[in-house]
Scaffold this active site. Structure first.
Site, mmCIF file in Angstrom:
data_model
loop_
_atom_site.group_PDB
_atom_site.id
_atom_site.type_symbol
_atom_site.label_atom_id
_atom_site.label_comp_id
_atom_site.label_asym_id
_atom_site.label_seq_id
_atom_site.Cartn_x
_atom_site.Cartn_y
_atom_site.Cartn_z
ATOM 1 N N TYR A 150 99.236 31.037 -46.379
ATOM 2 C CA TYR A 150 97.976 31.122 -45.617
ATOM 3 C C TYR A 150 97.715 32.548 -45.104
ATOM 4 C CZ TYR A 150 94.926 30.322 -41.512
ATOM 5 O OH TYR A 150 93.941 30.388 -40.560
ATOM 6 N N ILE A 151 98.596 33.053 -44.256
ATOM 7 C CA ILE A 151 98.344 34.377 -43.669
ATOM 8 C C ILE A 151 98.605 35.462 -44.712
ATOM 9 C CG2 ILE A 151 98.927 35.918 -41.762
ATOM 10 C CD1 ILE A 151 99.997 33.367 -40.283
ATOM 11 N N LEU B 13 114.032 33.932 -51.319
ATOM 12 C CA LEU B 13 114.788 34.844 -50.452
ATOM 13 C C LEU B 13 116.268 34.491 -50.400
ATOM 14 C CD1 LEU B 13 112.567 35.004 -47.243
ATOM 15 C CD2 LEU B 13 112.877 36.823 -48.917
ATOM 16 N N SER C 58 106.296 35.319 -33.745
ATOM 17 C CA SER C 58 105.416 34.296 -33.182
ATOM 18 C C SER C 58 105.478 34.340 -31.661
ATOM 19 C CB SER C 58 105.913 32.932 -33.669
ATOM 20 O OG SER C 58 105.319 31.897 -32.922
ATOM 21 N N THR D 144 105.848 31.983 -29.996
ATOM 22 C CA THR D 144 106.829 30.965 -29.616
ATOM 23 C C THR D 144 108.163 31.590 -29.177
ATOM 24 O OG1 THR D 144 107.634 28.801 -30.304
ATOM 25 C CG2 THR D 144 107.806 30.535 -31.905
ATOM 26 N N TYR E 103 112.852 26.432 -34.619
ATOM 27 C CA TYR E 103 111.956 27.361 -35.325
ATOM 28 C C TYR E 103 111.803 28.656 -34.517
ATOM 29 C CZ TYR E 103 107.536 29.589 -36.548
ATOM 30 O OH TYR E 103 106.574 30.513 -36.858
ATOM 31 N N LYS F 29 112.987 32.812 -35.192
ATOM 32 C CA LYS F 29 112.159 34.024 -35.049
ATOM 33 C C LYS F 29 112.799 34.986 -34.040
ATOM 34 C CE LYS F 29 108.817 33.013 -37.872
ATOM 35 N NZ LYS F 29 108.615 33.799 -39.101
ATOM 36 N N ARG G 285 94.983 27.659 -25.707
ATOM 37 C CA ARG G 285 95.708 28.584 -26.580
ATOM 38 C C ARG G 285 94.824 29.764 -26.946
ATOM 39 N NH1 ARG G 285 98.907 25.584 -25.102
ATOM 40 N NH2 ARG G 285 100.518 24.405 -26.202
HETATM 41 P P1 NAD Z 1 102.757 29.496 -45.152
HETATM 42 O O1 NAD Z 1 103.722 28.371 -45.260
HETATM 43 O O2 NAD Z 1 101.360 29.282 -45.603
HETATM 44 O O3 NAD Z 1 103.339 30.786 -45.886
HETATM 45 C C1 NAD Z 1 104.721 31.036 -46.001
HETATM 46 C C2 NAD Z 1 105.007 31.375 -47.455
HETATM 47 O O4 NAD Z 1 106.399 31.668 -47.606
HETATM 48 C C3 NAD Z 1 104.685 30.239 -48.413
HETATM 49 O O5 NAD Z 1 103.894 30.746 -49.468
HETATM 50 C C4 NAD Z 1 106.053 29.757 -48.913
HETATM 51 O O6 NAD Z 1 105.980 29.265 -50.234
HETATM 52 C C5 NAD Z 1 106.879 31.038 -48.789
HETATM 53 N N1 NAD Z 1 108.319 30.839 -48.609
HETATM 54 C C6 NAD Z 1 108.943 30.065 -47.676
HETATM 55 N N2 NAD Z 1 110.268 30.172 -47.806
HETATM 56 C C7 NAD Z 1 110.507 31.042 -48.818
HETATM 57 C C8 NAD Z 1 111.683 31.557 -49.421
HETATM 58 N N3 NAD Z 1 112.901 31.179 -49.030
HETATM 59 N N4 NAD Z 1 111.560 32.435 -50.451
HETATM 60 C C9 NAD Z 1 110.331 32.815 -50.879
HETATM 61 N N5 NAD Z 1 109.189 32.355 -50.353
HETATM 62 C C10 NAD Z 1 109.271 31.484 -49.324
HETATM 63 O O7 NAD Z 1 102.764 29.952 -43.612
HETATM 64 P P2 NAD Z 1 101.813 30.967 -42.830
HETATM 65 O O8 NAD Z 1 101.049 30.174 -41.824
HETATM 66 O O9 NAD Z 1 101.092 31.847 -43.762
HETATM 67 O O10 NAD Z 1 102.910 31.777 -42.006
HETATM 68 C C11 NAD Z 1 103.431 33.014 -42.480
HETATM 69 C C12 NAD Z 1 104.471 33.506 -41.493
HETATM 70 O O11 NAD Z 1 103.882 33.633 -40.208
HETATM 71 C C13 NAD Z 1 105.676 32.570 -41.334
HETATM 72 O O12 NAD Z 1 106.834 33.364 -41.230
HETATM 73 C C14 NAD Z 1 105.396 31.865 -40.024
HETATM 74 O O13 NAD Z 1 106.569 31.458 -39.389
HETATM 75 C C15 NAD Z 1 104.675 32.962 -39.236
HETATM 76 N N6 NAD Z 1 103.794 32.403 -38.189
HETATM 77 C C16 NAD Z 1 102.827 31.499 -38.519
HETATM 78 C C17 NAD Z 1 102.030 30.937 -37.526
HETATM 79 C C18 NAD Z 1 100.983 29.909 -37.871
HETATM 80 O O14 NAD Z 1 100.555 29.175 -36.966
HETATM 81 N N7 NAD Z 1 100.507 29.813 -39.113
HETATM 82 C C19 NAD Z 1 102.195 31.320 -36.171
HETATM 83 C C20 NAD Z 1 103.172 32.275 -35.868
HETATM 84 C C21 NAD Z 1 103.968 32.808 -36.889
HETATM 85 N N1 UFG Z 2 96.647 19.527 -30.281
HETATM 86 C C1 UFG Z 2 96.010 18.303 -30.137
HETATM 87 N N2 UFG Z 2 95.959 17.477 -31.233
HETATM 88 C C2 UFG Z 2 96.495 17.805 -32.442
HETATM 89 C C3 UFG Z 2 97.131 19.064 -32.577
HETATM 90 C C4 UFG Z 2 97.203 19.887 -31.470
HETATM 91 O O1 UFG Z 2 95.528 17.972 -29.074
HETATM 92 O O2 UFG Z 2 96.422 17.006 -33.388
HETATM 93 C C5 UFG Z 2 96.680 20.455 -29.137
HETATM 94 C C6 UFG Z 2 98.088 20.809 -28.658
HETATM 95 O O3 UFG Z 2 98.541 19.870 -27.726
HETATM 96 C C7 UFG Z 2 97.862 22.195 -28.074
HETATM 97 C C8 UFG Z 2 96.744 22.790 -28.937
HETATM 98 O O4 UFG Z 2 96.099 21.678 -29.556
HETATM 99 O O5 UFG Z 2 97.377 22.092 -26.746
HETATM 100 C C9 UFG Z 2 97.251 23.728 -30.030
HETATM 101 O O6 UFG Z 2 98.269 23.061 -30.772
HETATM 102 P P1 UFG Z 2 98.782 23.601 -32.184
HETATM 103 O O7 UFG Z 2 99.765 22.612 -32.705
HETATM 104 O O8 UFG Z 2 97.624 23.970 -33.048
HETATM 105 O O9 UFG Z 2 99.484 24.984 -31.798
HETATM 106 P P2 UFG Z 2 100.714 25.297 -30.825
HETATM 107 O O10 UFG Z 2 100.195 26.246 -29.792
HETATM 108 O O11 UFG Z 2 101.372 24.086 -30.350
HETATM 109 O O12 UFG Z 2 101.744 26.031 -31.797
HETATM 110 C C10 UFG Z 2 101.343 27.012 -32.742
HETATM 111 C C11 UFG Z 2 102.259 26.914 -33.969
HETATM 112 C C12 UFG Z 2 103.643 27.353 -33.624
HETATM 113 C C13 UFG Z 2 103.610 28.724 -33.047
HETATM 114 C C14 UFG Z 2 102.691 28.771 -31.857
HETATM 115 C C15 UFG Z 2 102.570 30.205 -31.427
HETATM 116 O O13 UFG Z 2 102.305 25.590 -34.444
HETATM 117 O O14 UFG Z 2 104.413 27.423 -34.809
HETATM 118 O O15 UFG Z 2 101.389 28.291 -32.208
HETATM 119 O O16 UFG Z 2 101.882 30.317 -30.265
HETATM 120 F F1 UFG Z 2 104.839 29.074 -32.669
#
Ligand code: NAD
Ligand code: UFG
Length: 371
Positions: free
Chosen positions: A11-12, A59, A124, A126, A148, A152, A230
């Site tokens: 995604y990102i 990885l 993150s 988190t 998780y 990180k 958030r």
């Molecule tokens: P995502 O799952 O869409 O992307 C992660 C990618 O890494 C995927 O394409 C997956 O196939 C690949 N991957 C996982 N393990 C692997 C491995 N061992 N070897 C090679 N490829 C591997 O997730 P995202 O939302 O794009 O998140 C990207 C990064 O940002 C992650 O490290 C996640 O922890 C961090 N992050 C995400 C969020 C969020 O809410 N999306 C918030 C904070 C941090």
């Molecule tokens: N929420 C609902 N209903 C749902 C999902 C979420 O009410 O179905 C609420 C949660 O209680 C929270 C808010 O929406 O108040 C946001 O929840 P998310 O699950 O979207 O996000 P979080 O803040 O809980 O966590 C996310 C990622 C974590 C990351 C964190 C970083 O899931 O991996 O943001 O701030 F670590």
């Protein structure tokens, strides 16, 4: 620059690859496709008119990493690859430590042995845990409260130690708040597997009719409307932060950390209503108990990122939900499923026993290297 992006099909990652290509960089993606589709990279190529090369690899396989580094000798690495579901990490902590911590250790070893020392890492918010304040600054103590988050945190500490050992390391740790939204084209976006854990993809799937109702986890928090607050950050703004961080890292050694958020909190109800306006649809919801482990409210203090790397978020909630809706409504089932015959025949993760690492879907990227 020649940049290797781990997890760049996700995604990102895919949004960041798009900006890197637009900036003229040569981009290589290293991804095991465990949670992504190569179709995302096809679409990035369609939008930008340029291609990132996909290296399907894991990885956890040091040989594959070494091969890629030996072949490419990249100038820098942006490291997204990882597992990210908090609940799953509680049930399968070893899988998370192995993939996120050992995976990063392998990456750092490959980088060092091939003389590559510039890294941007996806951390993150988190990592802060329950900080006891609502506005998070980078100098808060790191105190993650779930496996998780601890992966990180441990990686962040590892990066600090590595950077402390020699000035050759130039490292950025980006602490993302809540990434949402999609590219304005609506061609790429978030495509979670199974039931979404997070608010925005859940709302989108309710709006598009894939799920019947949004459950709101608690309306008795000490917040203005009682629902959780958030700091939602548009994924394109987040992607731009990686380019800013990379530029900074070129001239600065050390392991730096920046919050990547807007500095503004939105409640669940505010997000829901914004989504209703953007989609023109009513979103059915029900109020249920709090979700265990959730905090009432937190958001970023993004001052340091603005001062040091010149980055700040440009897009507000209305744009986030509008872009999310464009992606979801034009791709209601996410990226298309592949013909199994098109699946890459290398699945290194199987040897490593990482569950859930079978390629999710594949539709044949333009140029793929099977390692
Ligand atoms: P995502 O799952 O869409 O992307 C992660 C990618 O890494 C995927 O394409 C997956 O196939 C690949 N991957 C996982 N393990 C692997 C491995 N061992 N070897 C090679 N490829 C591997 O997730 P995202 O939302 O794009 O998140 C990207 C990064 O940002 C992650 O490290 C996640 O922890 C961090 N992050 C995400 C969020 C969020 O809410 N999306 C918030 C904070 C941090
Ligand atoms: N929420 C609902 N209903 C749902 C999902 C979420 O009410 O179905 C609420 C949660 O209680 C929270 C808010 O929406 O108040 C946001 O929840 P998310 O699950 O979207 O996000 P979080 O803040 O809980 O966590 C996310 C990622 C974590 C990351 C964190 C970083 O899931 O991996 O943001 O701030 F670590």
């Amino acid at each position: 620059m020649r940049i290797l992006v781990t997890g760049g099909a996700g995604y990102i990652g895919s949004h960041t690859v798009l900006l890197l290509l637009e900036e003229g960089h040569e981009v290589h993606v290293f991804d095991n496709l465990s949670n992504s589709s190569p179709e995302a990279l096809n679409r990035v190529a369609e939008i930008t008119g340029r291609e990132a090369r996909l290296h399907v690899g894991d990885l956890l396989d040091q040989r594959q990493l070494d091969d890629v580094f030996a072949e490419l000798k990249p100038d820098a690495v942006i490291h997204f690859a990882g597992l990210k579901a908090v609940g799953e990490s509680v049930d399968f902590p070893l899988r998370y430590y192995r993939n996120n911590v050992t995976g990063t250790l392998n990456l750092l070893e490959a980088m060092d042995s091939h003389d590559v020392h510039t890294l941007v890492f996806s951390s993150s918010a988190t990592v802060y845990g329950d900080a006891g304040v609502v506005k998070y600054r980078e100098d808060l103590k790191l105190d993650a409260v779930n496996p998780y988050g601890r992966t990180k945190m441990h990686v962040e500490q590892m990066l600090e130690d590595v950077a402390g050992s020699s000035d050759k390391w130039h490292i950025a740790r980006l602490r993302y708040f809540n990434p949402v939204g999609a590219h304005e084209s609506g061609r790429i976006g978030e495509d979670p597997t199974g039931i979404p854990n997070n608010l925005m993809p859940f709302i989108s799937q309710v709006a598009v009719g894939r799920r019947p109702v949004l459950r709101i986890f608690g309306n008795d928090y000490a917040t203005p409307d009682g629902t959780g607050v958030r700091d939602y950050i548009h994924v394109v703004d987040l992607a731009a932060a990686h380019l800013a961080a990379l530029e900074y890292c070129i001239d600065h050694s050390g392991a730096h950390a920046w919050n990547i958020g807007t500095g503004h909190g939105s409640s669940v109800m505010e997000v829901l209503h914004a989504f209703e306006r953007a989609s023109g649809r009513d979103i059915p919801f029900e109020l249920v108990d709090r979700r265990p482990g959730d905090l009432a409210e937190y958001y970023a203090d993004p001052t340091l990122a603005r001062e040091e790397i010149g980055w700040k978020a440009e897009r507000g909630l209305e744009e986030m939900v509008a872009d999310n809706w464009r992606w979801q409504s034009t791709n209601p089932d996410g990226y298309p499923d592949a013909d199994p015959a098109d699946l890459p025949d290398t699945d290194p993760s199987e040897e490593d026993g990482v569950k859930g690492s079978k390629p999710k879907r594949a539709t044949g990227p333009n140029e793929t290297t099977k390692l």
